[in-house]
Design an enzyme around this catalytic site. Sequence first.
Site, short mmCIF file in Angstrom:
data_model
loop_
_atom_site.label_atom_id
_atom_site.label_comp_id
_atom_site.label_asym_id
_atom_site.label_seq_id
_atom_site.Cartn_x
_atom_site.Cartn_y
_atom_site.Cartn_z
N ARG A 1 0.76 -1.18 0.01
CA ARG A 1 0.16 0.01 0.11
C ARG A 1 1.08 1.33 -0.02
O ARG A 1 0.46 2.26 -0.60
CB ARG A 1 -0.93 0.06 1.21
CG ARG A 1 -2.14 -0.90 0.87
CD ARG A 1 -2.86 -1.45 2.14
NE ARG A 1 -3.84 -2.55 1.79
CZ ARG A 1 -4.52 -3.31 2.45
NH1 ARG A 1 -4.14 -3.18 3.84
NH2 ARG A 1 -5.21 -4.22 2.17
N TYR B 1 -7.18 -0.22 -6.12
CA TYR B 1 -6.39 -1.57 -5.80
C TYR B 1 -5.69 -1.54 -4.43
O TYR B 1 -5.51 -0.74 -3.83
CB TYR B 1 -5.63 -2.11 -7.14
CG TYR B 1 -4.53 -1.34 -7.71
CD1 TYR B 1 -4.10 -0.27 -6.96
CD2 TYR B 1 -4.23 -1.52 -9.01
CE1 TYR B 1 -2.95 0.35 -7.65
CE2 TYR B 1 -3.13 -1.04 -9.61
CZ TYR B 1 -2.53 -0.02 -8.91
OH TYR B 1 -1.66 0.85 -9.62
N GLU B 2 -5.29 -2.89 -4.11
CA GLU B 2 -4.42 -3.25 -2.89
C GLU B 2 -5.50 -2.83 -1.68
O GLU B 2 -4.93 -2.23 -0.86
CB GLU B 2 -3.02 -2.71 -2.74
CG GLU B 2 -2.31 -3.08 -3.96
CD GLU B 2 -0.72 -3.09 -3.85
OE1 GLU B 2 -0.19 -3.10 -2.95
OE2 GLU B 2 -0.14 -3.07 -5.02
N GLY B 3 -6.86 -3.04 -1.83
CA GLY B 3 -7.74 -2.31 -1.17
C GLY B 3 -8.27 -1.15 -1.43
O GLY B 3 -7.68 -0.07 -1.39
#
Length: 379
Positions: free
Chosen positions: A243, A362-364
Amino acid sequence: MHFELTEEQQMLQKMVREFGEKEVAPGAAARDENEEFARGLYDAMGDLGLTGLCFPEQYGGADGDYLSYIVAVEELSRFDDSVGITLATSVSLCQWPILAYGTEAQKQKYLIPLVAGKTLGAFGLTEPNAGTDAAAQQTVAVDNGDHYLLNGSKIFITNGGEAETYVIFAMTDRAKGVKGITAFLLEKGMPGFTFGKKEHKLGIRGSITMELIFQDVKVPQANRLGQEGEGFKIAMSTLDGGRIGVAAQALGIAQAAFDHAVKYAKERTQFGKPIAANQAVAFMLADMATKVEAARYLVYRAAFLKDQGRPFAKEAAMAKMYASDVAMAVTTDAVQIFGGYGYSREYPVERLLRNAKITQIYEGTNQVQRIVIASALLR
Ligand code: CAA
């Protein structure tokens, strides 16, 4: 408290900036237009040592810090964040978990060529029904003695199809839920491991995104990453570092949009004066610059905490959430300052606006970042 990068970090920043200006910027618009993945640029980043910045010398790395790598992702992303995220995905989501959880044999076989930039890495967690709910894995790995039999699929996999090494998550014991997920290392070319649909995306079109398909893939026991049942922890701790990489991508996009907006506002003349002479435009630039600077401190601080070996999951989530929101806001304002020209593909700000959106997803998603932040605050 030091608010300056070290001399070494500044030298690296300058080197990556020059590489970005000379090698990355010229083809960025064409790669976007043609959805073209530039393997040659990845190879060049390997030659420059960018794939090994924050890895130990014993695996061919530079023994540097995570902040240096984050600065490199930011600089690349100013010129083409598709190139930035190609590097960040391989480094943060594939190389890092091998370093952190891999056996010595796995490091020798997979990490060394990745660190050298000879191979590219990817990370396969997301499935059609396991997005934010990452624990709802449908991909299954059955222990068959000397190997696991892997069946299932993954979607939206950055570097998919191009990468040689994949960190893949699968259920080994459904009854255990989150504790029944295990991580594996897969190689491109393993029998039964194929690629499905290539995504055609709104932005980051120079980055490749593919579906992965597993049909009776025999994964040797030696390719299990970490212990059985440790997969969710591996995925979550990997994403913590990842992140910060997305946050650096967002920061690079925001800085680029701001730089283009300032230049244009000084050059573009209306009513006999540069549009920057209007307070309406100048105040927008002031707000944009402030947001970019605030994002930079959050991003660098998260990397600094990681380098200190201190807890950083909350700060990484804050950096990712804030920097991506800033990227969206600043690119939107940049398009506004360019007016009609900003909406045209003749200028780079429309691409920056399209690319900024993915950093909120993305990546949460940023909703996930709020879950991570709030649960750390309320723990
Ligand atoms: N580090 C280590 N362990 C962790 C952890 C972390 N950061 N977060 C959770 N865990 C562990 C917990 O300790 C817990 O284990 P114990 O019971 O032993 O304590 C276990 O994992 C479960 O934890 P939680 O109950 O807190 O987890 P959760 O189910 O509530 O998590 C969630 C919810 C935060 C939304 C999480 O599912 C999540 O982050 N989802 C988003 C997934 C994601 O980011 N996907 C992106 C895909 S990858 C991608 O986009 C890559 C690309 O191609 C560029």
